[in-house]
Structure formats: structure tokens, C-alpha cells
Design a protein around this motif. Structure first.
Motif, PDB file in Angstrom:
ATOM      1  N   TYR A 151       0.469  -1.213  -0.137  1.00 16.31           N
ATOM      2  CA  TYR A 151      -0.224  -0.686  -0.113  1.00 16.31           C
ATOM      3  C   TYR A 151       0.658   1.404  -0.091  1.00 16.31           C
ATOM      4  N   GLY A 152       0.403   2.435  -0.338  1.00 17.98           N
ATOM      5  CA  GLY A 152       0.630   4.070   0.178  1.00 17.98           C
ATOM      6  C   GLY A 152      -0.379   3.998   0.607  1.00 17.98           C
ATOM      7  N   TYR A 153      -0.671   4.949   1.283  1.00 17.90           N
ATOM      8  CA  TYR A 153      -1.376   5.947   1.463  1.00 17.90           C
ATOM      9  C   TYR A 153      -1.099   8.036   1.161  1.00 17.90           C
ATOM     10  N   ARG A 154      -2.627   7.764   1.537  1.00 17.51           N
ATOM     11  CA  ARG A 154      -2.025   9.677   1.699  1.00 17.51           C
ATOM     12  C   ARG A 154      -2.820  10.091   2.722  1.00 17.51           C
ATOM     13  N   PHE A 155      -2.678  11.302   3.481  1.00 16.00           N
ATOM     14  CA  PHE A 155      -2.734  12.158   4.493  1.00 16.00           C
ATOM     15  C   PHE A 155      -3.596  13.255   4.442  1.00 16.00           C
ATOM     16  N   ASP A 156      -5.309  13.148   4.551  1.00 20.78           N
ATOM     17  CA  ASP A 156      -5.693  14.645   4.355  1.00 20.78           C
ATOM     18  C   ASP A 156      -6.006  15.096   5.247  1.00 20.78           C
ATOM     19  N   THR A 157      -5.619  16.945   5.764  1.00 19.96           N
ATOM     20  CA  THR A 157      -5.784  17.203   7.506  1.00 19.96           C
ATOM     21  C   THR A 157      -5.940  18.026   6.907  1.00 19.96           C
ATOM     22  N   ASP A 158      -6.193  18.988   7.594  1.00 14.26           N
ATOM     23  CA  ASP A 158      -6.933  20.712   7.446  1.00 14.26           C
ATOM     24  C   ASP A 158      -5.909  21.155   6.833  1.00 14.26           C
ATOM     25  N   GLY A 159      -6.410  21.092   5.566  1.00 15.13           N
ATOM     26  CA  GLY A 159      -5.555  22.339   5.166  1.00 15.13           C
ATOM     27  C   GLY A 159      -4.034  21.680   4.090  1.00 15.13           C
ATOM     28  N   ARG A 160      -3.583  20.113   3.971  1.00 16.50           N
ATOM     29  CA  ARG A 160      -2.661  19.757   4.046  1.00 16.50           C
ATOM     30  C   ARG A 160      -2.723  18.351   3.559  1.00 16.50           C
ATOM     31  N   SER A 161      -2.557  18.181   2.529  1.00 15.11           N
ATOM     32  CA  SER A 161      -2.252  16.567   1.693  1.00 15.11           C
ATOM     33  C   SER A 161      -0.727  16.160   1.722  1.00 15.11           C
ATOM     34  N   ILE A 162      -0.508  14.859   2.207  1.00 13.67           N
ATOM     35  CA  ILE A 162       0.854  13.853   2.161  1.00 13.67           C
ATOM     36  C   ILE A 162       0.731  12.836   1.592  1.00 13.67           C
ATOM     37  N   VAL A 163       0.501  12.381   0.820  1.00 15.01           N
ATOM     38  CA  VAL A 163       0.541  11.012   0.184  1.00 15.01           C
ATOM     39  C   VAL A 163       2.416  10.291   0.239  1.00 15.01           C
ATOM     40  N   ILE A 164       2.400   9.149  -0.147  1.00 12.56           N
ATOM     41  CA  ILE A 164       3.439   8.518   0.886  1.00 12.56           C
ATOM     42  C   ILE A 164       3.364   6.790  -0.011  1.00 12.56           C
ATOM     43  N   SER A 165       4.201   7.127  -1.227  1.00 12.59           N
ATOM     44  CA  SER A 165       4.286   5.551  -2.354  1.00 12.59           C
ATOM     45  C   SER A 165       4.683   3.999  -1.237  1.00 12.59           C
ATOM     46  N   GLY A 166       5.091   4.790  -0.409  1.00 13.66           N
ATOM     47  CA  GLY A 166       5.847   2.771  -0.449  1.00 13.66           C
ATOM     48  C   GLY A 166       6.541   2.606  -1.248  1.00 13.66           C
ATOM     49  N   ASP A 167       6.671   1.446  -1.366  1.00 16.78           N
ATOM     50  CA  ASP A 167       7.553   0.575  -2.161  1.00 16.78           C
ATOM     51  C   ASP A 167       6.875   0.168  -3.691  1.00 16.78           C
ATOM     52  N   THR A 168       7.407   0.923  -4.983  1.00 16.90           N
ATOM     53  CA  THR A 168       6.634   0.756  -5.814  1.00 16.90           C
ATOM     54  C   THR A 168       7.090   0.888  -7.124  1.00 16.90           C
ATOM     55  N   ALA A 169       6.380   0.082  -8.277  1.00 14.17           N
ATOM     56  CA  ALA A 169       7.368   0.375  -9.437  1.00 14.17           C
ATOM     57  C   ALA A 169       6.207   1.302 -10.270  1.00 14.17           C
ATOM     58  N   PRO A 170       6.311   1.917 -11.114  1.00 16.93           N
ATOM     59  CA  PRO A 170       5.194   2.722 -10.970  1.00 16.93           C
ATOM     60  C   PRO A 170       3.662   2.372 -11.298  1.00 16.93           C
ATOM     61  N   SER A 171       2.988   3.406 -10.527  1.00 20.79           N
ATOM     62  CA  SER A 171       1.403   2.522 -10.621  1.00 20.79           C
ATOM     63  C   SER A 171       1.004   4.143 -10.405  1.00 20.79           C
ATOM     64  N   ASP A 172       0.149   3.675 -11.675  1.00 21.33           N
ATOM     65  CA  ASP A 172      -1.250   5.000 -11.483  1.00 21.33           C
ATOM     66  C   ASP A 172      -1.466   4.807 -10.507  1.00 21.33           C
ATOM     67  N   ALA A 173      -1.904   4.387  -9.228  1.00 20.96           N
ATOM     68  CA  ALA A 173      -2.529   4.726  -8.182  1.00 20.96           C
ATOM     69  C   ALA A 173      -2.198   5.628  -7.770  1.00 20.96           C
ATOM     70  N   VAL A 174      -0.705   6.205  -7.496  1.00 16.43           N
ATOM     71  CA  VAL A 174       0.085   7.024  -7.056  1.00 16.43           C
ATOM     72  C   VAL A 174      -0.192   8.245  -7.527  1.00 16.43           C
ATOM     73  N   VAL A 175      -0.767   7.982  -9.045  1.00 13.89           N
ATOM     74  CA  VAL A 175      -0.991   9.426 -10.058  1.00 13.89           C
ATOM     75  C   VAL A 175      -2.027  10.831  -9.067  1.00 13.89           C
ATOM     76  N   GLU A 176      -3.032   8.819  -8.585  1.00 13.73           N
ATOM     77  CA  GLU A 176      -4.577   9.124  -8.914  1.00 13.73           C
ATOM     78  C   GLU A 176      -4.702   9.916  -7.055  1.00 13.73           C
ATOM     79  N   ALA A 177      -3.787   9.301  -5.867  1.00  9.97           N
ATOM     80  CA  ALA A 177      -3.595   9.386  -4.916  1.00  9.97           C
ATOM     81  C   ALA A 177      -3.337  10.725  -4.740  1.00  9.97           C
ATOM     82  N   CYS A 178      -2.363  11.061  -5.367  1.00 14.78           N
ATOM     83  CA  CYS A 178      -1.678  12.616  -5.304  1.00 14.78           C
ATOM     84  C   CYS A 178      -2.659  13.426  -5.744  1.00 14.78           C
TER      85      CYS A 178
END
Ligand SMILES: [Zn+2]
Ligand SMILES: [Zn+2]
Length: 285
Positions: free
Chosen positions: A172-199
Motif C-alpha cells: 500500500y501507499g497512504y494518503r493523509f488528509d488534514t486541515d489544509g494539507r495533503s501528504i502522499v507516501i508511495s511506499g515501495d512501488t513500480a510505476p503505479s497509476d494509483a500514486v497519480v490518482e492518490a496524489c
């Protein structure tokens, strides 16, 4: 730095920017998201507890080991989990009184049970004679999660998304949404469209990377491993250009002949125009 007990706008603090190799400058993969008066960890690479203590001493008060109670694990590779036993056993000795909540892919419960069994004698001596409130700090609460919103409190919403990591079905990668800021962490991954969508225009994207110049020198067998498990600079330029983060932070660097400068040069040569930095342990953004 003046001590920071409460973070108004969420911050990212890198606790470990290394990969599997024992690089003394880069601890095993682990990052912290700090928001309001809480800290949330992603991954438990070797050295995580000591780096957290170092961050505390630098002024990030919510990274004192006794404040580490919420963790999101990307996958079960040892470089991302070798610090797990340390996080179970060390913080209660320095005052953790809340259970450790661990969110991770299927298999995290089994890993937790086996670690607790491995340390049963140690745990028995440490727990002996402790009052109920102190015992709670030794409690581990692992939860196996599926992609989607996996955690929500009054400060943050955490979503997991599935990425590509070779034979690992649940990474998994993770996306954190907080008041006013979003942070996405890829973890280990080959090129993944899911990262594009999550970010999708997120404030910060923390992404793993390896150097294209190194790739040319690895034997064919390792090449297929690299391309099915990880992301090269060339590939990351394509991913990040589509993901459009306001800031791209590189971590989990797999470097052989390359240096950090080579990685950044490659990103520019392949025409990445966004803001990008090579993450360093204990750097904050
Ligand atoms: Zn890794
Ligand atoms: Zn991995």
C-alpha cells in the motif's frame, strides 16, 4: 529549533530515507506525519525509534517514543518492518501508556503474533509488577486493512491505495488528509497509476526512486526485479508530472554508483519541472 508541541499545518518529518542497504546516513524507511498534537508513522524500518528520539531532541515533541501510538505499514518487506519489535518493546519503557495501533496489509497480525512470541520472556519480565495503566503501553493492536479510508480521527483521514511491488499482492501507499494539507507516501512501488490518482495535486508526494544510470550496470536478472518492484528516475518523472505534487520528496533511494546529485540531475534531464528534493533523515517539510 524551538520545541514544537502542536503543529498547526501538517508536517512531514523523514525518520528514515534509506532502503534495504545498511547505509549509516540513511535509516530504514520510516516517515512521520505530524498534525495538531499527534504523530502518525508510516513504516518501521530499522532505526525508527532512535531516529524518532533524535527528532524529539530536535524539537518535534510529538515524536518522543512514548508518543508513537499510530502506525501505517506499507508492506511486510523486512526493510520496512525490522524496527517493529523495537517499537513494540522500547517506548513503554520510556512512558508509553497507550496501546500501539498498527494498520497494515494482510499478514501484519501474524507478524505481530510471532514477534510477541519471540519476545515473550522479555515481555514477561518487563510487565511484571506493572499497574494496569502502564501495562497498556505494551498492548499491540494490529488491524489488517484493505484499500480505502482506513483511519479517521478529528485531525486526519488516512486512505490506503494498492501499488505495484512485484510478487507482493498487498503493498500500500497512504494518503493523509488534514486541515489544509495533503501528504502522499508511495511506499515501495513500480510505476503505479494509483500514486497519480492518490496524489492528484497533493501538497507533498514522498516517492521511492532508483537511479537510471545504475540500472544500466545491473545484471539482467536484477533488472527485471528492479523494473517490477521499483521506480526509476525516468519513470518517476512521468508519474510525478501527472500526479502534480507541489513538492516531490525522494526517499528509499537505491543507489550504487549514483549519488543524490545524479538522481536530481536525471530528474531534470528527463524534464521534470516541478519542485523536487532528495529527502534526508530528520528533514521536515
Ligand atoms: Zn523497501
Ligand atoms: Zn519492498
Amino acid at each position: 529549533m524551538a520545541p514544537v508541541a502542536k503543529v498547526r499545518v501538517a508536517k512531514l518529518v523523514l525518520l528514515g530515507t534509506g532502503g534495504p542497504l545498511p547505509d549509516p546516513r540513511r535509516s530504514g524507511p520510516a516517515v512521520a506525519v505530524l498534525a495538531q498534537n499527534r504523530s502518525y508513522l508510516v513504516d518501521l524500518g530499522p532505526g525508527v525509534v532512535r531516529r524518532a528520539m533524535e527528532a524529539y531532541q530536535l524539537g518535534w515533541l510529538k515524536l518522543h517514543p512514548n508518543q508513537l501510538t499510530r502506525v501505517f505499514v506499507t508492506h511486510l518487506h523486512s526493510d520496512h518492518t525490522a524496527g517493529y519489535a523495537d517499537l513494540m518493546l522500547t517506548p513503554p519503557a520510556v512512558g508509553r501508556v497507550d496501546p500501539l495501533q498498527v494498520y497494515g496489509p494482510p499478514g501484519i497480525v501474524k507478524m505481530t503474533d510471532h514477534l510477541l512470541l519471540a519476545y515473550e520472556e522479555d515481555l514477561a519480565t518487563r510487565r511484571e509488577g506493572l499497574t494496569e495503566d502502564k501495562l497498556a503501553g505494551y498492548r499491540i493492536e494490529p488491524r489488517e486493512i484493505e484499500p480505502g479510508v482506513v483511519y479517521e480521527d478529528e485531525i486526519v483521514r488516512v486512505s490506503a491505495f494498492r501499488v505495484e511491488h512485484g510478487e507482493w499482492k498487498n503493498t500500500y501507499g497512504y494518503r493523509f488528509d488534514t486541515d489544509g494539507r495533503s501528504i502522499v507516501i508511495s511506499g515501495d512501488t513500480a510505476p503505479s497509476d494509483a500514486v497519480v490518482e492518490a496524489c492528484n495535486g497533493c501538497d507533498v508526494l514522498v516517492h521511492e526512486v532508483y537511479c537510471e544510470a545504475d540500472f544500466k550496470h545491473v545484471p539482467p536478472l536484477s533488472r527485471s526485479y528492479f523494473s517490477s518492484h521499483h521506480t526509476s528516475t525516468l519513470e518517476l518523472v512521468e508519474i510525478a508530472t501527472r500526479a502534480k505534487p507541489k513538492l516531490l520528496v525522494l526517499y528509499h533511494l537505491l543507489l550504487n554508483r549514483c549519488t543524490e546529485e545524479t538522481v536530481l540531475r536525471e530528474m531534470r534531464r528527463y524534464s521534470y519541472v516541478g519542485e523536487v528534493v532528495v529527502g534526508e533523515d530528520l528533514a521536515a517539510s
